[in-house]
Scaffold this motif. Structure first.
Motif, mmCIF file in Angstrom:
data_model
loop_
_atom_site.group_PDB
_atom_site.id
_atom_site.type_symbol
_atom_site.label_atom_id
_atom_site.label_comp_id
_atom_site.label_asym_id
_atom_site.label_seq_id
_atom_site.Cartn_x
_atom_site.Cartn_y
_atom_site.Cartn_z
ATOM 1 N N ALA A 420 -1.026 0.820 -9.315
ATOM 2 C CA ALA A 420 -1.386 1.591 -8.126
ATOM 3 C C ALA A 420 -1.536 0.697 -6.909
ATOM 4 O O ALA A 420 -1.147 1.073 -5.794
ATOM 5 C CB ALA A 420 -2.676 2.371 -8.386
ATOM 6 N N ALA A 423 1.819 -0.559 -5.631
ATOM 7 C CA ALA A 423 2.618 0.476 -4.972
ATOM 8 C C ALA A 423 2.380 0.506 -3.472
ATOM 9 O O ALA A 423 3.294 0.821 -2.703
ATOM 10 C CB ALA A 423 2.309 1.841 -5.579
ATOM 11 N N VAL A 424 1.160 0.179 -3.017
ATOM 12 C CA VAL A 424 0.868 0.220 -1.588
ATOM 13 C C VAL A 424 1.254 -1.077 -0.893
ATOM 14 O O VAL A 424 0.951 -1.265 0.284
ATOM 15 C CB VAL A 424 -0.628 0.509 -1.345
ATOM 16 C CG1 VAL A 424 -1.021 1.823 -1.949
ATOM 17 C CG2 VAL A 424 -1.492 -0.623 -1.890
ATOM 18 N N GLU A 778 4.859 7.425 -0.817
ATOM 19 C CA GLU A 778 4.355 6.376 -1.720
ATOM 20 C C GLU A 778 5.131 5.086 -1.467
ATOM 21 O O GLU A 778 6.330 5.016 -1.780
ATOM 22 C CB GLU A 778 4.531 6.811 -3.171
ATOM 23 C CG GLU A 778 3.937 5.858 -4.183
ATOM 24 C CD GLU A 778 2.419 5.759 -4.095
ATOM 25 O OE1 GLU A 778 1.902 4.675 -4.391
ATOM 26 O OE2 GLU A 778 1.770 6.746 -3.728
ATOM 27 N N PRO A 779 4.554 4.040 -0.875
ATOM 28 C CA PRO A 779 3.158 3.988 -0.427
ATOM 29 C C PRO A 779 2.955 4.789 0.847
ATOM 30 O O PRO A 779 3.883 4.947 1.642
ATOM 31 C CB PRO A 779 2.941 2.501 -0.177
ATOM 32 C CG PRO A 779 4.287 1.987 0.175
ATOM 33 C CD PRO A 779 5.259 2.774 -0.650
ATOM 34 N N PRO A 780 1.747 5.310 1.073
ATOM 35 C CA PRO A 780 1.529 6.153 2.253
ATOM 36 C C PRO A 780 1.510 5.341 3.537
ATOM 37 O O PRO A 780 1.074 4.190 3.566
ATOM 38 C CB PRO A 780 0.158 6.786 1.965
ATOM 39 C CG PRO A 780 -0.537 5.809 1.071
ATOM 40 C CD PRO A 780 0.541 5.180 0.240
#
Length: 1008
Positions: A420, A423-424, A778-780
């Motif tokens: 997670a 991912a950003v 994703e990523p925001p």
């Protein structure tokens, strides 16, 4: 005493044009600076001459250095005729001069002297500033002295190389005063050499020889770029660089020593990565007592480690995950790929696969992706065991297809390396949604059923799309019908997720409304249009908002209804950013789009001097990424963790449909990783850069280091520098020129324009929709990032901005004021010769009035041609002096950063209100004076002052007779000579017409 000197080392020239008639040239170089002239020796019959000669100029006034220019001319000397032929020139402005410690040899392409000149080749120079008082300036070369050849005796007498001396062109008796520079040993040299020797693999098997040589060269200097007006401090100025990119070295916007093996990623420095694709495994041995296995893969090289996600209870997992390890940070020559069993206490070892980095193949796109292979697992002793792992290992660059989705070692965080978090931190390309204006024309409602039978309803229509709510005016329904005929405009984004909800409500009492009926319309069913054609209205039945019995519904077939005109207006461009910094001006309807006029390429190279935005392990650090926005396409680089001088080297491309648009690049600190990164923390802004496409020359590569200037409550601060490479390539020159004749916005903005209030509201709604959609990626791309990139607060009040705009206005009219002052000097005969010439010119124009317009346009043409040599060679950047941010008051900054509505204490707000009243009072006085002058002009014929009007109309009648009888040239000539008459014939009192005008009445006596 002024010890400043400009040193110029003339090193060599390359690929000169033959001019001696025998396929060669007798080349020499002449240097001109601040009224001084130096000349090198002549290199006979050599198209690639080498001089290695040094010259030193005296700098008379160091404060004016950036206004001076160093001119370098290369000539060919013909012995037979004793004449010189032009081979090329180079002009260097004072803003590009650097201290001696930062100076390196730069190869400049030779430029033409005129339109018909023919030149080629380049010259190598080393230009620097020194303040060494022991260095004596060179003896200037006189124009009458004879040419010096490259014989040993003359060379020894006139000039010497920079390795041996620091003077030239001196007599033999002054040889003893020469000075010698010695290189001091570098203590870090052996350590650096040892580190290179212990690198994981050699560069020679995938780096060309020239590129390897360039990597070993000294870092390129940055030359300051400043203009003569609004000069900024040196620390805040733009810096031009000459980096070595993928396509070759960039000098003056042109690529020299171009690498033939360069890929499409030619605007970034080529970075090499070790890619490891972990595909899947099979027949893994069981590790637990119950015979199960929770496998995951750990990829290690040196101190860097990447981990895949783990699978529960499977012996044939599939990961298909890519890891990228930066070559610059590798400290080992062995790659370990280890399979482990996930356990609560300690992970168990399953098997390992090892690779020698020196044997890993190189892959450069467009080569096909490397096919993965099965590798047998080994135990810790190196013996083969049960189980196989499918891998693909190769060395590639950032042009590789796997780059954007890979886990990067330079983005690895020691705090949390879960899937997670990773991912950003990846690079990403976003596409903003296509926005539409939804026009709802509420015409009327009929057959309304009031909630109370004892009164006529006061009804209004409420229209809602998502969070956007608009209402019509409230009208009394005396006949149980209501007529509004109001236009309400909303913003919607594709794909349409919200429905159009229209309800008719009854205003029972203040603060209490009851719904009479409503209708829900999906936006996919609304008609679309690309022009202003008429949309036919439709009737919709209003349904009760409460649940009713089905049998009762069958009995009551009667219902209220509402008449609507609905359409999706595709002829507009939905403004979702500040008007001054728009990056796209196309209408929503794709059938109205024109073909692109060019390609915009951006290379995000690196950032230096970034401030620490957080604390980790008791030290300041930053986890930064860049965001670039142009049109519908947003890009985000990968996050570089724990680095204040990150190297991104990522390249992106956009299609350009209008050159009157702006590219925005911002730098942010990623707050979603680390110990406090819980997803609710806001990413911190570091700074941004704006570049207008119309200011870029076609085909030129702009490599500049942009200072990141940010206004804080304490004042303007430099938050580091961002190094970018930009190129605008034109694909259709005719279409680009045609755009200059087209309106800036689509046709519908002029046929059916919106009010200013509507545009502000719609822009705010559009920005919220774009931020919400990009925040779901994703990523925001977080909302604070979108707001900062879109300049959503640019319309708010600021005393600083008001002052800046006022001084901008004064700068615009400064030319008019200068002409007025010049004409005033003419009228008072300050310079008699100039005044007489103006009289002669005026008399010529009066006698030949047909020359007036040609003279004006010819004068403007000559001004434009003259200013061509001073044209800007770099994109404009934020200027703290134009922005009035250099000496802004602390309270004004606090007011600018105040929230809306205010959150300050009442006493401070009262003080600011009084200050605003004082400023507005002065503006009010100026506006009143302008109105008074206009009213006096009206009073000439309004008989408000009967005597003044009678005098004026009598004067008009006499003037009509005189002008009818007298030729116009005579009247104009006499009037001009009267205005420019000598001061001896002038009075100090105002003239009669001005006295008459000032006595006319205005409406100030009618003001309360």
């Amino acid at each position: 005493m002024n010890n400043f000197k400009l040193g110029v080392d003339v090193v060599s020239a390359h690929n000169l044009l033959p001019k001696d008639g025998q396929g060669s040239s007798n080349a020499f170089v002449e240097l001109y600076f601040d009224g001084q002239k130096f000349r090198t020796t002549i290199k006979e019959r050599d198209l690639n001459p080498v001089w290695n000669e040094s010259f030193y100029f005296n700098i008379s006034d160091p404060s004016n250095l950036h206004y001076l220019t160093l001119d370098v001319y290369v000539h060919c000397h013909a012995k037979a005729t004793n004449s010189n032929s032009f081979l090329g020139k180079v002009s260097l402005t004072g803003t590009s001069f650097v201290p001696y410690c930062d100076a390196v040899v730069m190869h400049y392409p030779l430029e033409k002297r005129g339109m018909f000149s023919r030149v080629r080749g380049e010259i190598g120079l080393k230009v620097y500033i020194t303040i060494d008082s022991t260095i004596k300036s060179s003896v200037p070369t006189h124009t009458s002295e004879s040419m010096t050849t490259n014989s040993p005796s003359s060379a020894h007498a006139e000039v010497r190389t920079p390795a041996n001396s620091m003077t030239n062109s001196v007599p033999n008796e002054k040889v003893d005063s020469r000075h010698t520079f010695h290189h001091l040993p570098n203590t870090n040299h052996h350590q650096h050499q040892h580190q290179q020797h212990s690198s994981s693999f050699a560069d020679t098997h995938y780096v060309t020889k020239y590129e390897a040589d360039q990597m070993k060269s000294e870092p390129q200097p940055m030359s300051l770029v400043r203009t003569s007006t609004s000069v900024q401090p040196v620390d805040f100025a733009l810096k031009e660089t000459s980096p070595y990119l993928g396509g070759g070295r960039v000098v003056g916007g042109r690529v020299i020593h171009k690498d033939k093996t360069a890929s499409t990623y030619d605007l970034v420095e080529r970075m090499y990565f070790l890619y490891v694709r972990v595909v899947k495994a099979r027949e893994l041995p069981a590790m637990d007592v119950i015979g199960s296995l929770d496998p995951f893969v750990e990829v290690r090289i040196g101190n860097y480690k990447g981990i895949t996600k783990h699978f529960d209870k499977t012996q044939s997992p599939e990961w298909n995950q890519v890891f990228a390890f930066s070559k610059e940070r590798m400290q080992a020559s062995i790659l370990d790929v280890v399979i482990k069993d996930k356990d609560l206490i300690k992970d168990d070892f399953v098997g390992i696969v090892r690779f020698d980095i020196n044997e890993v193949p190189l892959r450069v796109p467009p080569d096909s992706p490397l096919a993965p292979e099965w590798y047998r697992l080994e135990d810790k002793k190196g013996e083969k065991i049960k189980g196989e792992l499918m891998l693909a290992v190769w060395i590639g660059t950032q042009a590789d297809e796997a780059f954007s989705d890979a886990w990067h070692s330079d983005a690895a965080t020691p705090v949390d390396s879960t899937h997670a978090i990773s991912a950003v931190m990846r690079s990403k390309v976003y596409h903003a949604p296509r926005l539409w204006y939804v026009r709802v024309n509420v015409v009327e409602a009929q057959d309304l059923v009031p909630t109370e039978k004892t009164r006529f309803p006061d009804v209004y229509a409420k229209v809602q799309i998502g969070n956007q709510v608009l209402k019509t005016k409230t009208v009394p329904a005396r006949t149980l019908s209501a007529l509004w005929n109001e236009d309400l405009v909303f913003v919607a984004a594709e794909p349409f997720e919200d429905h159009l909800v229209i309800s008719v409500e009854d205003r029972v009492s203040p603060g209490k409304d009851e719904i009479i009926g409503r209708v829900i319309i999906p936006l996919n069913l609304v008609e679309r249009r690309a022009d202003d054609r008429i949309i036919h209205s439709r009737w919709f039945n209003l349904e009760k908002p409460v649940a009713i019995d089905v049998d009762q519904l069958k009995k009551e077939k009667f219902s209220s209804r509402i008449q609507l005109r609905l359409c999706l207006d595709g002829g507009y461009h939905v403004l979702d950013e500040s008007t001054h910094y728009s990056s796209d001006l196309r209408p929503t309807a794709k059938q109205l789009w024109k073909p692109p006029i060019g390609i915009l390429e951006l290379g995000v190279l690196n950032a230096v001097g970034l401030p620490p935005m957080k604390t980790r392990d008791s030290r300041g650090t930053s986890d930064t990424y860049c965001v670039a926005k142009y049109g519908h396409k947003w890009v985000r680089t990968r996050t570089i963790v724990d680095n204040l001088c990150p190297k991104y080297n990522e390249q992106y491309t956009w299609e350009v449909f209008d050159h009157a648009t702006v590219l925005t690049v911002g730098v942010f600190d990623n707050s979603q990783i680390g110990e406090k990164g819980n997803g609710s923390s806001k990413d911190l802004k570091i700074g941004k850069v704006r570049i207008r496409i119309s200011t870029l020359e076609t085909g030129r590569i702009y490599t500049h280091s942009y200072p990141l200037l940010v206004l804080h409550p304490t004042g303007v601060k430099k938050m580091g520098e961002l190094h970018l490479a930009i190129r605008f390539s034109c694909t259709s020159f005719a279409n680009m020129l045609y755009l200059y004749s087209r309106p800036l916005l689509p046709k519908m903005h002029y046929v059916r324009p919106f009010s200013v209030t509507q545009l502000d509201m719609l822009r705010h709604q559009a920005m919220n929709i774009v931020a919400a959609r990009l925040g779901r990626a994703e990523p925001p791309l977080r909302k604070e990032v979108v707001e900062y990139m879109s300049d959503v607060d640019s319309h708010l009040w600021s005393m600083r901005r008001s002052k800046a705009n006022f001084f901008r206005l004064m700068t615009v009219f400064s030319g008019v004021f200068a002409v007025g002052k010049w004409f005033g000097d003419i009228c008072i005969w300050r310079n008699p010769i100039t005044t007489v010439l103006v009289h002669v010119l005026f008399l010529m124009l009066v006698c030949f009035p047909e020359l007036i317009l040609p003279t004006v346009f010819l004068y403007m043409f000559l001004i434009g041609v003259w200013n061509f040599r001073y044209r800007p060679r770099y994109p404009p950047h934020m200027n703290i002096r134009i922005s009035q941010a250099e000496a802004v008051h602390q309270d004004e900054l606090d007011e600018e950063f105040d929230t809306f509505p205010t959150s300050r204490n009442p006493e401070l707000v009262r003080m600011r209100y009084d200050r605003l009243r004082s400023v507005a009072g002065r503006i009010q006085t100026v506006v009143g004076d302008l109105a008074s002058q206009g009213e006096r002009i009206q009073a000439l014929l309004s008989w408000r002052d009967p005597r003044a009007t009678a005098i004026f109309i009598t004067f008009c009648l006499l003037s009509a007779f005189v002008l009818y009888i007298t030729p116009f040239q005579s009247v104009a000539g006499l009037a001009g000579f009267y205005i420019m008459r000598h001061p001896r014939f002038r009075h100090r009192l105002p003239c009669v017409p001005l006295n008459f005008f000032r006595r006319l009445p205005a409406r100030t006596d009618s003001m309360l």
